[in-house]
Write an enzyme that holds these catalytic residues in place. Structure first.
Site, PDB file in Angstrom:
ATOM      1  N   ASP A 177       0.861  -1.173  -0.136  1.00  0.00           N
ATOM      2  CA  ASP A 177       0.225   0.042   0.027  1.00  0.00           C
ATOM      3  C   ASP A 177       0.927   1.175   0.209  1.00  0.00           C
ATOM      4  O   ASP A 177       1.977   1.256   0.402  1.00  0.00           O
ATOM      5  CB  ASP A 177      -0.931  -0.002   1.304  1.00  0.00           C
ATOM      6  CG  ASP A 177      -0.066  -0.094   2.640  1.00  0.00           C
ATOM      7  OD1 ASP A 177       1.009  -0.735   2.553  1.00  0.00           O
ATOM      8  OD2 ASP A 177      -0.265   0.568   3.371  1.00  0.00           O
ATOM      9  N   GLU A 178       0.248   2.302  -0.367  1.00  0.00           N
ATOM     10  CA  GLU A 178       0.604   3.763  -0.364  1.00  0.00           C
ATOM     11  C   GLU A 178       2.211   3.928  -0.698  1.00  0.00           C
ATOM     12  O   GLU A 178       2.911   4.436   0.177  1.00  0.00           O
ATOM     13  CB  GLU A 178       0.712   4.230   1.334  1.00  0.00           C
ATOM     14  CG  GLU A 178      -0.775   4.149   1.312  1.00  0.00           C
ATOM     15  CD  GLU A 178      -0.904   4.525   2.958  1.00  0.00           C
ATOM     16  OE1 GLU A 178      -1.879   5.318   3.238  1.00  0.00           O
ATOM     17  OE2 GLU A 178      -0.315   4.214   3.905  1.00  0.00           O
ATOM     18  N   VAL A 179       2.580   3.275  -1.829  1.00  0.00           N
ATOM     19  CA  VAL A 179       3.913   3.428  -2.260  1.00  0.00           C
ATOM     20  C   VAL A 179       4.186   4.761  -2.939  1.00  0.00           C
ATOM     21  O   VAL A 179       3.413   5.285  -3.928  1.00  0.00           O
ATOM     22  CB  VAL A 179       4.277   2.550  -3.325  1.00  0.00           C
ATOM     23  CG1 VAL A 179       5.917   2.489  -3.857  1.00  0.00           C
ATOM     24  CG2 VAL A 179       3.884   1.018  -2.764  1.00  0.00           C
TER      25      VAL A 179
END
Ligand SMILES: *[C@@H]1O[C@H](CO)[C@@H](O)[C@H](O)[C@H]1NC(C)=O
Ligand SMILES: *[C@@H]1O[C@H](CO)[C@@H](O)[C@H](O)[C@H]1NC(C)=O
Ligand SMILES: *[C@@H]1O[C@H](CO)[C@@H](O)[C@H](O)[C@H]1NC(C)=O
Ligand SMILES: *[C@@H]1O[C@H](CO)[C@@H](O)[C@H](O)[C@H]1NC(C)=O
Ligand SMILES: *[C@@H]1O[C@H](CO)[C@@H](O)[C@H](O)[C@H]1NC(C)=O
Ligand SMILES: *[C@@H]1O[C@H](CO)[C@@H](O)[C@H](O)[C@H]1NC(C)=O
Ligand SMILES: *[C@@H]1O[C@H](CO)[C@@H](O)[C@H](O)[C@H]1NC(C)=O
Ligand SMILES: *[C@@H]1O[C@H](CO)[C@@H](O)[C@H](O)[C@H]1NC(C)=O
Ligand SMILES: *[C@@H]1O[C@H](CO)[C@@H](O)[C@H](O)[C@H]1NC(C)=O
Length: 541
Positions: free
Chosen positions: A344-346
């Site tokens: 997630d959320e890279v």
């Protein structure tokens, strides 16, 4: 001046309507607790008006077998019933003794609960997805015994929990009362989890164990252990001890493999399976304390390193051998063949700033499509995990960014328009988990369990793919909770999710509120500091 004049006006404007709508002028609790209702609600029951009494000193749970999980559970529930007896005495203090033989609904004393389940030794038995948890509880005999039967040890655990919840103070002395009934029960969905985050704040082992106790009181069966993240790396690897030496908050705030084995064993005895998460390529800053070379060096606009480290650098071969070695250890430590890979959320900006990564992108003809770079990374990690015979779980961004995934990869939905996400992901053939409705860190005023309760995980377009709905997890992200406040933050709010995952049918909110009032008191009585669910009230514990 501004403060003095404007602030009171705002205060009135914001709070007056609220106070009015929440006004309760009557004495006594706002919600009257039920007595002997089960949480989460069982699938089917036939309940009669008659009742039995149970006297602790003349009651036993009979099991003719060798499974340690069942034997230990009988020990625990015997203790729970004993504690309940003590509390009943307190509830009934100063009340006159009743003569039950004058009550036509009184059917006699229950002296035994017979366990009819697997009898063989089960020392290698571990909870798994799709493990059968069905059971039948029969408190409808003319004699003095009740029966709990199941094909599996897990069903016996769930049935013992139900039996213990049916008992209530009888209104006289230390006697407990139980209604005549038959319950046939089993879960709606196989994966019913709670996420604990031990990176933002370390949680002592005792608090993890207490959480597992509470999970078993709610028939939850998966602990998703988000064990490491940016802030700290408490997992004490034997292969890479420097990860926690440099990455943990403090040398006392680590989980050794022996500690983790204890937790897995404690969870197993309660029918709970522990799935670890090692979130990459983002959320890995703490890995860089010991191994900065794993991470991307970020550059500023003048093309110089700005002193920050970004996500894992997917262009380096050494990264993959490191991850392969680490994950080989991890899948041995956490049995069960599932690993949550995060994803997630890279943040792409650091990758975009790094000249070596740009050079790599050009050589691979990826343009500036960093989602493609992420895809390359995820594919390599999925190959590593699949070579370890382990099923991968990823957060939804991996799917949303268009990374092509094998059908077996489970996608975990946590944000955005979750119904649309679930439809899209199941249409593409992936099993799904839902958490978007159940973020326990999102708090609101009043009895905010209701917003968790109204979420139906099966309510998404594409019912034909609903077999791909595995279940979901309530998420207790750790930024604002530690051992001091985590339990009341989780309970009984996560109980709302637990019921939607276990029970086919939901109650109307008023009925659920009364049942949850009882359930929160039940958890308090068993040592779980659950907060009041729904306003003014009391528990005698
Ligand atoms: C099942 O239990 C609920 C809650 O106690 C009760 O209201 C309902 O009548 C029961 N159903 C039957 C068929 O007995
Ligand atoms: C309870 O009531 C029954 C039936 O009325 C009577 O026979 C019995 O003696 C009473 N027991 C006590 C302890 O008062
Ligand atoms: C409960 O017991 C009665 C009397 O033995 C029997 O007629 C009835 O079928 C039983 N109910 C259930 C649901 O098993
Ligand atoms: C761990 O760090 C120490 C210095 O803190 C270093 O001497 C040692 O070589 C490191 N070990 C590994 C396996 O990297
Ligand atoms: C970039 O980083 C270098 C070295 O830290 C610094 O001298 C320079 O001022 C930075 N430039 C910008 C635009 O921040
Ligand atoms: C994975 O499973 C295959 C087939 O069952 C087996 O041959 C192989 O040894 C397993 N690999 C690991 C790392 O467990
Ligand atoms: C993956 O799932 C899709 C959608 O259900 C299906 O069309 C496809 O055949 C599946 N692929 C494999 C390899 O099973
Ligand atoms: C408590 O629950 C009842 C029933 O759902 C509801 O009407 C009431 O508003 C709730 N109170 C709070 C503070 O949430
Ligand atoms: C679901 O399946 C039913 C019967 O198999 C079919 O009639 C219906 O069109 C399907 N719906 C969708 C959205 O695929």
């Amino acid at each position: 001046m501004w403060f003095l004049t404007v602030f009171p006006v705002l205060l009135l404007a914001i709070h007056l309507p609220n106070i009015k709508s929440e006004w309760h002028g009557d004495a006594g609790p706002w919600v009257i607790a039920t007595e002997g209702e089960v949480w989460p609600r069982p699938a089917r029951n036939w309940t009669f008006d008659e009742f039995y009494l149970l006297r602790y000193s003349n009651f036993q749970i009979l099991y003719d077998g060798y499974c340690d999980i069942t034997l230990r559970a009988i020990h625990r529930y015997t203790h729970i019933i004993f504690a309940h007896t003590r509390s009943a005495r307190k509830v009934n203090k100063n009340k006159p003794k009743k003569n039950f033989s004058n009550d036509p609904a009184f059917k006699g004393f229950i002296k035994t609960l017979n366990i009819e389940g697997p009898t063989s030794d089960c020392k290698d038995l571990l909870p798994t997805l799709y493990a059968d948890e069905h059971y039948v509880l029969n408190i409808n005999r003319t004699g003095d015994e009740a029966t709990l039967s199941s094909e599996t040890t897990w069903g016996i655990l769930r049935g013992l929990e139900t039996f213990s919840q049916l008992l209530t103070p009888s209104g006289s002395g230390a006697y407990l009362k139980i209604r005549r009934q038959v319950i046939i029960d089993g879960p709606r969905l196989p994966h019913r989890g709670l996420l604990l985050d031990t990176s933002r704040h370390y949680l002592p082992l005792a608090d993890i164990r207490l959480t597992l106790d509470a999970m078993s009181y709610n028939k939850l069966n998966v602990l998703h252990w988000h064990i490491v993240d940016d802030n700290s790396f408490p997992y004490q690897s034997e292969t890479y001890p420097n990860l926690s030496k440099e990455g943990a908050y403090h040398s006392s705030m680590v989980y050794s493999i022996a500690n983790i084995n204890d937790i897995i064993q404690y969870a197993r005895l309660r029918g709970i399976w522990v799935i670890p998460e090692f979130d990459t390529p983002g959320h890995t800053r703490s890995w860089g304390n010991a191994y900065p070379e794993l991470l991307t060096t970020c550059y500023n606009s003048t093309g110089q390193p700005n002193g920050r480290l970004g996500p894992i650098d997917p262009t380096k071969d050494s990264v993959y051998s490191f991850i392969s070695t680490l994950f080989t250890e991890v899948v041995q430590v956490f049995p069960g063949s599932y690993l949550h890979l995060g994803g997630d959320e890279v943040p792409f900006s650091c990758w975009a700033s790094n000249p070596d990564i740009i050079k790599y992108m050009d050589s691979q003809k990826l343009g500036r499509n960093f989602a493609k770079l992420e895809e390359q990374y995820i594919h390599k990690v999925l190959d590593i995990v699949s070579a370890l015979n382990t099923t991968a779980i990823v957060w939804q961004e991996v799917f949303d960014n268009g990374v092509s995934l094998p059908n077996s990869t489970i996608v975990h939905v946590w944000t955005g328009s979750w119904k649309t996400e679930l439809s899209k992901i199941t249409a593409a053939g992936h099993p799904v988990l839902l958490s978007a409705c159940w973020y326990l860190d999102h708090t609101a005023e009043g009895g905010d369990w209701k917003k968790f309760y109204v979420c139906d995980p099966m309510d998404f377009p594409g019912f034909n793919t609903s077999r791909l709905m595995l279940g979901g997890e309530a998420c207790m992200w750790g930024e604002f909770v530690d051992k001091n406040n985590i339990h009341p933050r989780i309970w009984p709010r996560a109980s709302a999710a637990a019921e939607r995952l276990w029970s086919e049918f939901a109650d109307d909110l008023d009925t659920a509120a009364r049942r949850l009032e009882e359930h929160a008191c039940r958890m308090n009585r068993r040592g779980i500091p659950a907060q009041p669910p729904n306003g003014s009230g009391f528990c005698v514990v």
